[in-house]
Design a protein around this motif. Structure first.
Motif, PDB file in Angstrom:
ATOM      1  N   ARG A   1     -33.028 -48.322 -57.435  1.00 35.74           N
ATOM      2  CA  ARG A   1     -33.616 -49.661 -57.462  1.00 35.74           C
ATOM      3  C   ARG A   1     -32.806 -50.579 -56.562  1.00 35.74           C
ATOM      4  O   ARG A   1     -31.578 -50.546 -56.564  1.00 35.74           O
ATOM      5  CB  ARG A   1     -33.618 -50.226 -58.883  1.00 35.74           C
ATOM      6  CG  ARG A   1     -34.186 -51.661 -58.974  1.00 35.74           C
ATOM      7  CD  ARG A   1     -34.084 -52.236 -60.370  1.00 35.74           C
ATOM      8  NE  ARG A   1     -34.862 -51.443 -61.317  1.00 35.74           N
ATOM      9  CZ  ARG A   1     -34.466 -51.168 -62.557  1.00 35.74           C
ATOM     10  NH1 ARG A   1     -33.290 -51.615 -62.991  1.00 35.74           N
ATOM     11  NH2 ARG A   1     -35.219 -50.445 -63.352  1.00 35.74           N
ATOM     12  N   ASN A   2     -33.500 -51.391 -55.785  1.00 36.86           N
ATOM     13  CA  ASN A   2     -32.851 -52.314 -54.854  1.00 36.86           C
ATOM     14  C   ASN A   2     -32.176 -53.447 -55.634  1.00 36.86           C
ATOM     15  O   ASN A   2     -32.832 -54.183 -56.360  1.00 36.86           O
ATOM     16  CB  ASN A   2     -33.908 -52.890 -53.894  1.00 36.86           C
ATOM     17  CG  ASN A   2     -33.272 -53.644 -52.739  1.00 36.86           C
ATOM     18  OD1 ASN A   2     -32.169 -54.178 -52.861  1.00 36.86           O
ATOM     19  ND2 ASN A   2     -33.963 -53.690 -51.621  1.00 36.86           N
ATOM     20  N   VAL A   3     -30.853 -53.576 -55.478  1.00 36.41           N
ATOM     21  CA  VAL A   3     -30.106 -54.609 -56.201  1.00 36.41           C
ATOM     22  C   VAL A   3     -29.352 -55.521 -55.242  1.00 36.41           C
ATOM     23  O   VAL A   3     -28.425 -56.233 -55.642  1.00 36.41           O
ATOM     24  CB  VAL A   3     -29.110 -53.972 -57.199  1.00 36.41           C
ATOM     25  CG1 VAL A   3     -29.849 -53.219 -58.300  1.00 36.41           C
ATOM     26  CG2 VAL A   3     -28.113 -53.058 -56.487  1.00 36.41           C
ATOM     27  N   THR A   4     -29.735 -55.512 -53.967  1.00 43.29           N
ATOM     28  CA  THR A   4     -28.976 -56.230 -52.941  1.00 43.29           C
ATOM     29  C   THR A   4     -28.718 -57.693 -53.322  1.00 43.29           C
ATOM     30  O   THR A   4     -27.574 -58.156 -53.335  1.00 43.29           O
ATOM     31  CB  THR A   4     -29.736 -56.179 -51.596  1.00 43.29           C
ATOM     32  OG1 THR A   4     -30.209 -54.859 -51.374  1.00 43.29           O
ATOM     33  CG2 THR A   4     -28.827 -56.601 -50.452  1.00 43.29           C
ATOM     34  N   ALA A   5     -29.777 -58.389 -53.642  1.00 43.72           N
ATOM     35  CA  ALA A   5     -29.632 -59.810 -53.951  1.00 43.72           C
ATOM     36  C   ALA A   5     -28.885 -60.001 -55.269  1.00 43.72           C
ATOM     37  O   ALA A   5     -28.019 -60.883 -55.387  1.00 43.72           O
ATOM     38  CB  ALA A   5     -31.007 -60.469 -54.023  1.00 43.72           C
ATOM     39  N   ALA A   6     -29.176 -59.154 -56.237  1.00 46.07           N
ATOM     40  CA  ALA A   6     -28.579 -59.319 -57.563  1.00 46.07           C
ATOM     41  C   ALA A   6     -27.056 -59.198 -57.524  1.00 46.07           C
ATOM     42  O   ALA A   6     -26.349 -59.824 -58.320  1.00 46.07           O
ATOM     43  CB  ALA A   6     -29.176 -58.286 -58.524  1.00 46.07           C
ATOM     44  N   VAL A   7     -26.533 -58.389 -56.606  1.00 47.77           N
ATOM     45  CA  VAL A   7     -25.083 -58.219 -56.555  1.00 47.77           C
ATOM     46  C   VAL A   7     -24.444 -59.090 -55.478  1.00 47.77           C
ATOM     47  O   VAL A   7     -23.229 -59.035 -55.271  1.00 47.77           O
ATOM     48  CB  VAL A   7     -24.681 -56.740 -56.319  1.00 47.77           C
ATOM     49  CG1 VAL A   7     -25.197 -55.863 -57.449  1.00 47.77           C
ATOM     50  CG2 VAL A   7     -25.166 -56.252 -54.962  1.00 47.77           C
ATOM     51  N   GLY A   8     -25.254 -59.889 -54.790  1.00 45.42           N
ATOM     52  CA  GLY A   8     -24.703 -60.855 -53.860  1.00 45.42           C
ATOM     53  C   GLY A   8     -24.373 -60.312 -52.488  1.00 45.42           C
ATOM     54  O   GLY A   8     -23.513 -60.852 -51.791  1.00 45.42           O
ATOM     55  N   LEU A   9     -25.041 -59.251 -52.080  1.00 44.86           N
ATOM     56  CA  LEU A   9     -24.804 -58.731 -50.733  1.00 44.86           C
ATOM     57  C   LEU A   9     -25.810 -59.327 -49.755  1.00 44.86           C
ATOM     58  O   LEU A   9     -26.938 -59.653 -50.143  1.00 44.86           O
ATOM     59  CB  LEU A   9     -24.888 -57.202 -50.728  1.00 44.86           C
ATOM     60  CG  LEU A   9     -23.678 -56.482 -51.343  1.00 44.86           C
ATOM     61  CD1 LEU A   9     -23.916 -54.978 -51.398  1.00 44.86           C
ATOM     62  CD2 LEU A   9     -22.392 -56.782 -50.565  1.00 44.86           C
ATOM     63  N   PRO A  10     -25.414 -59.467 -48.490  1.00 45.00           N
ATOM     64  CA  PRO A  10     -26.278 -60.138 -47.499  1.00 45.00           C
ATOM     65  C   PRO A  10     -27.353 -59.221 -46.951  1.00 45.00           C
ATOM     66  O   PRO A  10     -27.100 -58.387 -46.093  1.00 45.00           O
ATOM     67  CB  PRO A  10     -25.288 -60.549 -46.405  1.00 45.00           C
ATOM     68  CG  PRO A  10     -24.189 -59.534 -46.492  1.00 45.00           C
ATOM     69  CD  PRO A  10     -24.105 -59.102 -47.930  1.00 45.00           C
ATOM     70  N   ALA A  11     -28.591 -59.401 -47.410  1.00 45.28           N
ATOM     71  CA  ALA A  11     -29.705 -58.542 -46.997  1.00 45.28           C
ATOM     72  C   ALA A  11     -30.004 -58.684 -45.512  1.00 45.28           C
ATOM     73  O   ALA A  11     -30.628 -57.800 -44.917  1.00 45.28           O
ATOM     74  CB  ALA A  11     -30.943 -58.860 -47.818  1.00 45.28           C
ATOM     75  N   SER A  12     -29.565 -59.773 -44.916  1.00 47.41           N
ATOM     76  CA  SER A  12     -29.879 -59.997 -43.503  1.00 47.41           C
ATOM     77  C   SER A  12     -28.843 -59.360 -42.580  1.00 47.41           C
ATOM     78  O   SER A  12     -28.971 -59.430 -41.363  1.00 47.41           O
ATOM     79  CB  SER A  12     -29.941 -61.503 -43.223  1.00 47.41           C
ATOM     80  OG  SER A  12     -28.688 -62.091 -43.563  1.00 47.41           O
ATOM     81  N   HIS A  13     -27.851 -58.731 -43.147  1.00 45.52           N
ATOM     82  CA  HIS A  13     -26.780 -58.154 -42.342  1.00 45.52           C
ATOM     83  C   HIS A  13     -27.307 -56.974 -41.528  1.00 45.52           C
ATOM     84  O   HIS A  13     -27.948 -56.074 -42.065  1.00 45.52           O
ATOM     85  CB  HIS A  13     -25.656 -57.686 -43.278  1.00 45.52           C
ATOM     86  CG  HIS A  13     -24.481 -57.127 -42.578  1.00 45.52           C
ATOM     87  ND1 HIS A  13     -23.580 -57.910 -41.903  1.00 45.52           N
ATOM     88  CD2 HIS A  13     -24.045 -55.854 -42.428  1.00 45.52           C
ATOM     89  CE1 HIS A  13     -22.637 -57.153 -41.380  1.00 45.52           C
ATOM     90  NE2 HIS A  13     -22.894 -55.895 -41.680  1.00 45.52           N
ATOM     91  N   THR A  14     -27.031 -56.958 -40.217  1.00 48.01           N
ATOM     92  CA  THR A  14     -27.614 -55.912 -39.374  1.00 48.01           C
ATOM     93  C   THR A  14     -26.584 -55.028 -38.669  1.00 48.01           C
ATOM     94  O   THR A  14     -26.957 -54.184 -37.861  1.00 48.01           O
ATOM     95  CB  THR A  14     -28.545 -56.526 -38.317  1.00 48.01           C
ATOM     96  OG1 THR A  14     -27.821 -57.526 -37.596  1.00 48.01           O
ATOM     97  CG2 THR A  14     -29.766 -57.150 -38.959  1.00 48.01           C
ATOM     98  N   ASP A  15     -25.297 -55.238 -38.933  1.00 40.87           N
ATOM     99  CA  ASP A  15     -24.326 -54.273 -38.414  1.00 40.87           C
ATOM    100  C   ASP A  15     -24.491 -52.967 -39.187  1.00 40.87           C
ATOM    101  O   ASP A  15     -24.899 -52.967 -40.348  1.00 40.87           O
ATOM    102  CB  ASP A  15     -22.889 -54.784 -38.578  1.00 40.87           C
ATOM    103  CG  ASP A  15     -22.555 -55.844 -37.532  1.00 40.87           C
ATOM    104  OD1 ASP A  15     -23.390 -56.073 -36.645  1.00 40.87           O
ATOM    105  OD2 ASP A  15     -21.460 -56.429 -37.613  1.00 40.87           O
ATOM    106  N   LEU A  16     -24.136 -51.865 -38.556  1.00 43.88           N
ATOM    107  CA  LEU A  16     -24.443 -50.562 -39.148  1.00 43.88           C
ATOM    108  C   LEU A  16     -23.260 -49.925 -39.874  1.00 43.88           C
ATOM    109  O   LEU A  16     -23.430 -49.020 -40.681  1.00 43.88           O
ATOM    110  CB  LEU A  16     -24.934 -49.602 -38.052  1.00 43.88           C
ATOM    111  CG  LEU A  16     -26.132 -50.105 -37.237  1.00 43.88           C
ATOM    112  CD1 LEU A  16     -26.567 -49.035 -36.248  1.00 43.88           C
ATOM    113  CD2 LEU A  16     -27.281 -50.527 -38.135  1.00 43.88           C
ATOM    114  N   GLN A  17     -22.054 -50.371 -39.591  1.00 45.18           N
ATOM    115  CA  GLN A  17     -20.877 -49.698 -40.142  1.00 45.18           C
ATOM    116  C   GLN A  17     -20.472 -50.309 -41.484  1.00 45.18           C
ATOM    117  O   GLN A  17     -20.622 -51.506 -41.690  1.00 45.18           O
ATOM    118  CB  GLN A  17     -19.712 -49.734 -39.148  1.00 45.18           C
ATOM    119  CG  GLN A  17     -19.195 -51.120 -38.813  1.00 45.18           C
ATOM    120  CD  GLN A  17     -20.001 -51.808 -37.721  1.00 45.18           C
ATOM    121  OE1 GLN A  17     -21.178 -51.536 -37.556  1.00 45.18           O
ATOM    122  NE2 GLN A  17     -19.370 -52.704 -36.986  1.00 45.18           N
TER     123      GLN A  17
END
Lengths: 221, 582
Positions: free
Chosen positions: B296-312
């Protein structure tokens, strides 16, 4: 090295290129990024089965995981809880993420997570050695980053037909050597680092439930 | 000649269609060889003169295109269609061949049967045969399929028998692959290594009959299983793959991005389920593992930047609090109890990360704190080159001082590397002394390998002679359970590159450069750790070199037999399905 090569050099086509027939010439390899042409196109990812004696056989077609996408990185890891590793394959084209469920016949296994105390908490750098009746399995716990990926900080030891581990040896980065005897298999075991110097006997409980919510320690009392 | 009737990416196109697609898609090695040679010769530097360069282009045109793309499909079509007459028509009247008559060496792994015909000395392998016997032997293999889905026949090497003499006889090596379903309805595949000889090779060859003078079957590998051994489950996982960049579905802008995303696994919340961080040009997502292969996608719930586009990215429990922290976006995101990720300002961590391509983690000094190695930091460019150090980047080692603070120990540890487009780095205890050693994979120049001295410093150690560079990925694992892990390097390789370098006249370049050029086109490499702190190259003999344009590989024990298997991704840029390289 005697000669300073120059990656920016371009060279013209020195023979006639029949463009009407689709022939093309790319004068510098980096030009492929703006030219819509194949370069090592549709190559199939390979799956090499270890046959022993440093020999491998490509069984890609038998696994169906040999897709012809532009593969970039892969990780093997059990996500279904049956001890058989799935494959995560990340690609620039041809399916950006493809996950393959393992349908190989089940064999015995032990998944190991480590909980360091004097060593780093994840036990990164530890050696895990499983002495079976007929053979010995040796692994190191490094969460390998092969390129644009990282394997999780846990190990799954394939044990084949062995339904017990006679002796499981953890060589922690701290120098502590921890030994568990007669270890039950087919489960996920979390091993806490202890300073005990002697041998520690495993007292296995029931299989660890994959749904248990917190890390528990076992076999290290 | 018949047209294909069933779709397959490997199926050759009809003759008319083939003529529309005439690739002279040279591999990277090939182009660089030609390009640089010309550039230099104009300045009076060592290199090919224009006639020599033109000759190489002509050889590739004839061997790669005329033979590979126009003529060989006649054979592939005949095999696909089970057409012995079609196959016979390309064989010369005085054709001679070699096939295997003895039984194959077969091993039964329960879930798979693997048969191999191979001789250590390929020149004496098999038995002589005439055209009729060769056709019958090939057709027997064709008939062993209940359903033959795909036939591919590719030129690996092709050169004039007399170097530079294009109007004489030619010889070379081919790769044949037949795949489909066997008699038991399970997947079946046949791979053959072939050697061939032609009396001549010119633009009219595809329009003639009887052009194949000799065909030797040098190795055959057959694999078959009762049922597929894996099954794609992507769409059942809950991971939204449609959101990810897929170059096959289109690109935005002029450039095709060679790299589009990464995948980083960890148990970030301590529930024992594997969680999955996906980086991508179209944004970042953290998927929490729910068990049973569901996420399940929890990106926003845990406070990570969904717009981040670096790959490493990298996971490691840097503060030893029981949950792995995340390196992302040039900073550390502290994992707060598996509930939230808190970005830490570089001014508080001391971690001054520059543009890079990746990370590796290990406790290099065994002080109980995980340190961070940063790979491929953009450095400077002084006229890029691809043999020798090219100053294009640096690596860094950041020592973990505790409390999520770091100091730069690159200089004191001696791990900057030789500045050659580092793509990946792995830690492993190569010499079994208890200290993590370090190896890198470099796109250009030479790969690095250091032994850990145990006092905070590393000693650069030699890798097997010549080889290094052209590496796009690297993994490490103990293939024979001898306690000494064996690195596997994924290398750039194209058949065109191998062909052109094979035809490169000797004596043009200095000996060391010449040997390195030829070494660049040998495929991926397995280093057997020989327990004396050194490595032996065994990729070819182990059967893991022939992959293609390879990237980040993974050791994984797929059948849980205690012996690590290997997954090797390959393929650089696929645009036109009618002319696959695979």
């Amino acid at each position: 090295m005697s000669q300073p090569f120059n990656t920016n050099a371009a060279t013209p086509a020195l023979r006639e290129i029949d463009r009407s027939a689709g022939e093309f010439w790319v004068s510098n390899p980096w030009e492929f990024a703006i030219r819509r042409e194949n370069l090592s196109g549709y190559e199939r990812n390979a799956v090499f089965l270890n046959l022993g004696n440093a020999r491998f056989a490509n069984i890609g077609h038998l696994t169906t995981a040999d897709n012809n996408g532009d593969g970039r990185t892969a990780i093997g890891c059990d996500i279904t809880g049956d001890g058989r590793p799935e494959l995560f394959v990340r690609q620039a084209g041809g399916g950006p993420l493809r996950i393959y469920r393992n349908r190989f016949p089940p064999a015995h296994y032990l998944t190991v997570s480590l909980q360091g105390s004097s060593s780093n908490r994840q036990g990164i750098g530890a050696r895990v050695i499983a002495h079976l009746d007929k053979t010995t399995i040796r692994r190191e716990l490094f969460p390998v980053a092969n390129f644009l990926s990282q394997a999780p900080a846990r190990l799954t030891l394939g044990l084949g037909q062995a339904d017990r581990i006679r002796r499981l040896e953890i060589r922690w980065p701290s120098g502590i050597v921890q030994i568990l005897k007669n270890v039950a298999v087919d489960r996920h075991l979390v091993i806490k680092e202890t300073r005990a110097t002697g041998q520690v006997t495993d007292t296995p409980t029931a299989h660890d439930s994959p749904s248990s919510s917190r890390i528990s320690s076992q076999g290290t009392r | 000649m018949s047209s294909p009737t069933s779709p397959s990416s490997e199926m050759v196109a009809s003759p008319a269609a083939r003529r529309r697609f005439i690739p002279v898609a040279l591999g990277l090695a090939a182009l660089v060889v030609l390009g640089l040679s010309l550039a230099w010769s104009r300045r009076g530097e060592p290199g090919l003169n224009e006639d020599q360069a033109r000759n190489l282009q002509e050889i590739e045109h004839l061997g790669g295109f005329v033979l590979g793309d126009l003529a060989l499909p006649q054979i592939a079509d005949a095999l696909r269609d089970g057409d012995p007459t079609g196959l016979t028509s390309v064989l010369a009247e005085d054709f001679s061949g070699r096939i295997f008559r003895e039984p194959a060496r077969t091993s039964d792994h329960g879930f798979a049967r693997i048969s191999t015909w191979q001789h250590d000395n390929q020149k004496t392998a098999g038995a002589d045969c005439d055209a009729k016997e060769l056709v019958a032997w090939m057709m027997n293999h064709q008939q062993s399929f209940e359903q033959l889905d795909s036939v591919g026949l590719k030129v690996k090497l092709m050169e004039p028998v007399t170097s530079g003499k294009l109007d004489g006889p030619w010889h070379g090596t081919l790769r044949l692959r037949m795949a489909g379903r066997g008699a038991g309805n399970g997947p079946r595949e046949i791979r053959m290594q072939l050697a061939c000889r032609l009396d001549g090779l010119d633009d009219e060859l595809p329009n003639r009959k009887g052009w194949l003078k000799r065909l030797e079957v040098r190795r055959v590998d057959i694999s078959e299983s009762d049922a597929p051994l894996m099954e794609e489950m992507t769409l059942q996982t809950g991971i939204q793959v449609a959101r990810l960049q897929d170059n096959w579905k289109g690109i935005s802008g002029q450039q095709t991005p060679a790299l589009t995303g990464g995948v980083y696994l960890a148990d970030y919340d301590g529930d024992r389920q594997i969680d999955c961080l996906l980086t991508d040009l179209r944004g970042l997502a953290l998927y929490r593992g729910l068990g049973g292969g569901r996420f399940r996608n929890v990106t926003a719930a845990v406070g990570l930047p969904a717009s981040h586009t670096d790959l490493q990215a990298a996971w490691a429990d840097f503060d030893n609090d029981g949950d792995p922290d995340l390196v992302l976006d040039r900073r550390i995101y502290r994992n707060a109890g598996g509930l939230r990720f808190e970005p830490l300002d570089p001014s508080t961590t001391g971690l001054e990360l520059e543009d890079n391509v990746g990370f590796a983690v290990a406790d290099v000094d065994r002080d109980g704190l995980v340190d961070l190695y940063v790979v491929g930091i953009s450095h400077r460019t002084t006229g890029q080159k691809w043999i020798g150090a090219n100053d294009s980047n640096r690596n860094q080692l950041w020592h973990n001082e505790g409390d999520l603070t770091f100091t730069n120990s690159t200089a004191s540890s001696g791990t900057a590397g030789s500045g050659t487009s580092t793509f990946a780095a792995v830690f492993f205890d190569a010499n079994a002394d208890g200290w993590p050693d370090l190896m890198t994979a470099c796109e250009f120049g030479e790969n690095d390998f250091w032994l850990n001295n145990g006092d905070g410093t590393f000693a650069r150690s030699p890798l097997p002679e010549i080889y290094g560079g052209f590496s796009m990925g690297l993994t490490v694992g103990d293939i024979d359970n001898d306690g000494r892990a064996d690195p596997y390097l994924a290398n750039m390789y194209s058949k065109a590159g191998e062909r052109i370098v094979a035809n490169l006249p000797r004596g043009i370049y200095a000996d060391d450069v010449d040997r390195k050029l030829r070494d660049f086109v040998t495929g991926s490499e397995l280093y057997h750790n020989n327990s004396r702190g050194g490595f032996t190259r065994i990729g070819q003999q182990a059967g893991v070199a022939d992959v293609g344009w390879a990237y980040g590989p993974a050791y994984v024990d797929l059948d849980n037999d205690g012996q690590l298997d290997l997954y090797a991704p390959a393929g650089f840029q696929s645009v036109t399905p009618d002319r696959p390289d695979g």
